[in-house]
Design an enzyme around this catalytic site. Sequence first.
Site, PDB file in Angstrom:
ATOM      1  N   GLN A 141     103.069  67.089  55.127  1.00  0.00           N
ATOM      2  CA  GLN A 141     103.864  67.216  53.910  1.00  0.00           C
ATOM      3  C   GLN A 141     104.508  68.604  53.840  1.00  0.00           C
ATOM      4  O   GLN A 141     103.843  69.620  54.022  1.00  0.00           O
ATOM      5  CB  GLN A 141     102.950  66.972  52.693  1.00  0.00           C
ATOM      6  CG  GLN A 141     103.667  66.947  51.371  1.00  0.00           C
ATOM      7  CD  GLN A 141     104.632  65.765  51.228  1.00  0.00           C
ATOM      8  OE1 GLN A 141     104.353  64.659  51.679  1.00  0.00           O
ATOM      9  NE2 GLN A 141     105.764  66.011  50.603  1.00  0.00           N
ATOM     10  N   LYS A 171     101.994  58.068  48.856  1.00  0.00           N
ATOM     11  CA  LYS A 171     102.264  57.544  50.199  1.00  0.00           C
ATOM     12  C   LYS A 171     101.049  56.773  50.718  1.00  0.00           C
ATOM     13  O   LYS A 171     101.178  55.661  51.240  1.00  0.00           O
ATOM     14  CB  LYS A 171     102.624  58.693  51.153  1.00  0.00           C
ATOM     15  CG  LYS A 171     104.002  59.279  50.880  1.00  0.00           C
ATOM     16  CD  LYS A 171     104.272  60.552  51.673  1.00  0.00           C
ATOM     17  CE  LYS A 171     105.621  61.140  51.247  1.00  0.00           C
ATOM     18  NZ  LYS A 171     105.939  62.402  51.938  1.00  0.00           N
ATOM     19  N   ASP A 190     108.398  60.574  59.667  1.00  0.00           N
ATOM     20  CA  ASP A 190     109.408  61.266  58.859  1.00  0.00           C
ATOM     21  C   ASP A 190     110.731  61.398  59.623  1.00  0.00           C
ATOM     22  O   ASP A 190     111.764  61.696  59.032  1.00  0.00           O
ATOM     23  CB  ASP A 190     108.910  62.679  58.488  1.00  0.00           C
ATOM     24  CG  ASP A 190     108.251  62.722  57.115  1.00  0.00           C
ATOM     25  OD1 ASP A 190     108.483  61.792  56.315  1.00  0.00           O
ATOM     26  OD2 ASP A 190     107.516  63.700  56.842  1.00  0.00           O
TER      27      ASP A 190
END
Length: 291
Positions: free
Chosen positions: A97, A53, A120
């Site tokens: 995460q 990422k 997200d």
Amino acid sequence: MTQIVDGKALGLSLRAAVAAAVTRFVAHTGRRPGLDVVLVGEDPASQVYVRNKARACEEAGMRGEVHRLDADTDEAALLSFLAALQARDEVDGLLVQLPLPRHIDAEKVLLAIDPARDVDGFHPLNAGRLFAGQRSLVPCTPLGCLRMLDHAGVRLDGARAVVLGRSNIVGKPMAMLLVGRNATVTLAHSRTRDLEAVCREADVLVAAVGKAKMVTRAFVKEGAAVLDVGINRTAEGKLVGDVDFDALVGHAGVLTPVPGGVGPMTIACLLENTLRAAWARAGLDPATLGV
Ligand code: NAP
């Protein structure tokens, strides 16, 4: 004939569009958009994900930074770390995460993320906005699926769609995105009766289950668009999806491979969300984003 959607190529073109918009952002604001990724612990798969990422951000001209915290970091320490990060103006996108170590309440952590930086799209406010049909930061995997359907020219208006899997990160937001595009949507799961028959109704079938090659020909109407979100490793170490790809070539109308399908689109959509968050935080008009 089955149209195979190349997620790698499509992801690269989205990333190029993001990079071009990043250049305009830098010219306008004098700074790069930035994503901060927080990893707690040393889960090997998560290590790879966060590295990819951050690297993808840098490749698109954005700042991508990974913050690694020890596996025994407690919840309060993580929350204050997030608060300190969010006090910094250059943090446009922020994600923690998942999965988190068991001693940390993931719901509390998601709530602590500023919804405007929640790239997200997991914060309940953004989930609620999606549910209400309002503009929001949308979870990257279902967003990538939608982009693939659009790219393949699949007509969603009035289509029958079945989403297999009801997780908060894939299945539910996917269903809401399809409803938002006027599809008639069934959200199927492990308790769904006569699953094969339900799936066979679908013009558009999205599989997000986590069971290798579960979706066979018996699940799919001839000519349907089938998107495979699943990532499963076989005993031989091979990466396969939830869909029996080989069995569906020549039967499905549209099909996505694993690897090289939804996965690369997910990361491209994370970059898009980061740019989108930066754009909004800078007070720029979303209509000028050009992505
Ligand atoms: P999850 O949270 O484990 O949810 C799985 C869903 O599948 C649940 O709703 C479950 O039903 C349903 N399910 C399980 N077994 C089933 C069965 N036999 N029949 C019907 N439904 C069944 O998984 P997730 O996080 O959504 O991820 C799904 C898959 O996508 C995984 O392989 C994951 O690795 C992959 N993934 C890929 C990406 C990407 O970028 N490509 C991103 C995210 C996830 P219940 O709710 O009834 O238990």
